[in-house]
Motif scaffolding. Structure first.
Motif, PDB file in Angstrom:
ATOM      1  N   TYR A   1       9.922 -69.494  87.763  1.00 15.12           N
ATOM      2  CA  TYR A   1       9.007 -69.200  86.656  1.00 15.12           C
ATOM      3  C   TYR A   1       9.512 -67.965  85.930  1.00 15.12           C
ATOM      4  CZ  TYR A   1       4.678 -68.469  84.063  1.00 15.12           C
ATOM      5  OH  TYR A   1       3.750 -68.303  83.070  1.00 15.12           O
ATOM      6  N   THR A   2       9.246 -67.907  84.619  1.00 17.19           N
ATOM      7  CA  THR A   2       9.639 -66.759  83.799  1.00 17.19           C
ATOM      8  C   THR A   2       8.403 -66.149  83.162  1.00 17.19           C
ATOM      9  OG1 THR A   2      11.785 -67.737  83.304  1.00 17.19           O
ATOM     10  CG2 THR A   2      11.038 -65.974  81.863  1.00 17.19           C
ATOM     11  N   THR A   3       8.216 -64.854  83.322  1.00 18.45           N
ATOM     12  CA  THR A   3       7.090 -64.148  82.737  1.00 18.45           C
ATOM     13  C   THR A   3       7.602 -62.986  81.894  1.00 18.45           C
ATOM     14  OG1 THR A   3       4.965 -63.067  83.237  1.00 18.45           O
ATOM     15  CG2 THR A   3       6.819 -62.561  84.680  1.00 18.45           C
ATOM     16  N   HIS A   4       6.680 -62.289  81.238  1.00 18.97           N
ATOM     17  CA  HIS A   4       7.029 -61.206  80.321  1.00 18.97           C
ATOM     18  C   HIS A   4       6.313 -59.928  80.736  1.00 18.97           C
ATOM     19  CE1 HIS A   4       9.006 -63.611  77.043  1.00 18.97           C
ATOM     20  NE2 HIS A   4       8.409 -64.569  77.741  1.00 18.97           N
TER      21      HIS A   4
ATOM     22  N   HIS B   1       2.884 -63.963  72.699  1.00 19.90           N
ATOM     23  CA  HIS B   1       1.825 -63.019  73.032  1.00 19.90           C
ATOM     24  C   HIS B   1       1.164 -62.454  71.778  1.00 19.90           C
ATOM     25  CE1 HIS B   1       3.404 -62.061  77.359  1.00 19.90           C
ATOM     26  NE2 HIS B   1       3.144 -63.328  77.165  1.00 19.90           N
TER      27      HIS B   1
ATOM     28  N   THR C   1      11.819 -59.987  79.779  1.00 27.04           N
ATOM     29  CA  THR C   1      11.563 -61.153  80.612  1.00 27.04           C
ATOM     30  C   THR C   1      11.877 -60.866  82.077  1.00 27.04           C
ATOM     31  OG1 THR C   1      13.797 -61.992  80.224  1.00 27.04           O
ATOM     32  CG2 THR C   1      12.049 -62.719  78.726  1.00 27.04           C
TER      33      THR C   1
ATOM     34  N   ASP D   1      12.754 -69.560  77.802  1.00 25.21           N
ATOM     35  CA  ASP D   1      12.973 -69.621  79.247  1.00 25.21           C
ATOM     36  C   ASP D   1      14.341 -70.206  79.589  1.00 25.21           C
ATOM     37  OD1 ASP D   1      10.462 -68.620  79.369  1.00 25.21           O
ATOM     38  OD2 ASP D   1       9.496 -70.450  80.094  1.00 25.21           O
TER      39      ASP D   1
END
Length: 398
Positions: free
Chosen positions: A301-304, A322, A334, A358
């Motif tokens: 998973y990729t988040t910020h 966002h 990221t 992503d």
């Protein structure tokens, strides 16, 4: 009726001898349907006995000229579109090269900063040792002077004492007390007390400092707590300083020291990809028992992480998703992570700008290079719909 038919037949033979061309009237009929004004003008010209063949040639020439001009315009538009596309690609390549150059400069600057920081702390340690030695010599001289007092004219001058601002540490002492509730501790630091104790034990030798004659060193637990609280809550250093009873610059230094210790001590020990067959088989068995999918070795998973807008390459860090969701301008970096069935991280890629998708972050990561080199054959990594290149990566894995 037969006489009429014969009469028309004779007329047709007489007019046939004149060999007239009726194609003009057919063209005139077509133009009358499409453009009545032009047909009217043509009718007036026909009444003026203008030769139909010359008019047909003129119209044909005019039509040919219009078609030639149309083809030329289309070719010019096509050439202009290709030119604009080339200019756009050239500008995009220049922006990408500038971004890569800026990224390399920032990485080098960060490495230089950490190098200077380590040199600075080494100088501080040596200075503390020198001050400690001088303090011991001064105390020995004071004891000697007390035993053998000198005459008034030979008395030593009075040394100034170091002033330290008195700050309250009541909140940290309350949290650090063994009777502090476990739920409140986990809510405050985003981890259990056992995990916090384990981190303090692992980082003790890397972040511990010695006491001096002027002041006592900050305990290891308080050093780690300052960093964990700052990372867990994002609270400004001004409030962290009041909460832990330390100076703002001291809190900033502690966060950098503990983060550097986490990277050098904890990450090599706990952030490991399951390369040996036994651990890989255990992970695949757990994933299959949970999801029913065989040969899965990780979930990705990729988040910020929100950041303050940088001064260089601001557009690359602009997070459109966002911003549209919160109706507030947002910038981020990221974080791509891969976890095992227990939620333990096995691979992390941090630092790429928030504007990247992503699949672009995946292509830049070491995990992608590991798959491209054929080191992940026979296993799968599952992810969300934001990875359209996942099927292409799986060609290397299979």
């Amino acid at each position: 009726m037969s006489m009429t038919t014969n009469h028309h037949h004779l007329d047709h033979q007489q007019h046939g001898e004149e060999n007239h061309d009726y194609s003009y009237y057919y063209s005139f009929f077509q133009e009358a349907v499409s453009d009545p004004d032009m047909a009217l003008s043509n009718s007036s010209s026909s009444s003026s006995s203008i030769d139909s063949t010359s008019l047909h040639n003129k119209r044909k020439k005019k039509t040919t000229t219009a078609i030639t001009q149309l083809i030329g315009s289309l070719e010019m538009l096509d050439a202009q579109e290709k030119h604009e596309q080339l200019e756009t690609e050239r500008a995009s390549e220049q922006d990408r090269a500038l971004f890569e150059s800026n990224h390399q400069q920032k990485v080098q600057s960060m490495l230089d900063y950490y190098s200077h920081l380590q040199d600075y702390h080494s100088d501080l340690d040596s200075s503390d040792r020198i001050r400690s030695k001088r303090a011991r010599l001064s105390s020995a001289a004071s004891l000697s002077a007390a035993e053998n007092p000198l005459p008034p004219q030979q008395a030593q001058p009075h040394h100034r004492r170091l002033w330290v601002k008195d700050r309250s540490k009541a909140w940290w002492e309350k949290c650090n007390h063994p009777d502090f509730p476990e739920e409140e501790f986990k809510k405050a630091f985003r981890m259990s007390r056992a995990t916090f104790d384990m981190i303090c034990e692992e980082l003790g030798s890397a972040v511990a400092k010695e006491d001096t004659m002027l002041r006592q060193a900050i305990p290891v637990r308080q050093r780690v707590a300052v960093c964990v609280w700052r990372l867990a809550t994002g609270e400004p250093l001004r409030l962290v300083s009041k909460r832990f009873g330390l100076g703002i610059s001291t809190c900033h230094k502690l966060v950098l020291e503990v983060c550097a210790a986490i990277k050098s001590v904890l990450m090599p020990k706990f952030l490991q990809w399951p390369s040996d067959p036994q651990s890989a088989e255990a992970i695949k068995a757990r994933f299959e028992a949970t999801s029913g999918i065989p040969n899965v070795i990780g979930s990705m998973y990729t988040t910020h992480v929100p950041i303050i807008a940088p001064k260089v390459s601001v557009s690359y860090y602009f997070n459109r998703r966002h911003t549209e969701r919160n109706q507030k301008t947002s910038y981020s970096i990221t974080v791509q992570g891969v976890v095992d069935p227990r939620g333990v991280f096995t691979d992390v890629c941090i630092g790429w700008p928030g504007s990247m998708q992503d699949d672009q972050v995946l292509e830049k990561s070491a995990l992608y290079q590991r798959a491209a080199n054929g080191l992940l054959k026979g296993v799968w990594i599952v992810g969300g719909s934001g990875y359209p290149l996942m099927d292409w990566v799986m060609e290397f894995i299979e």
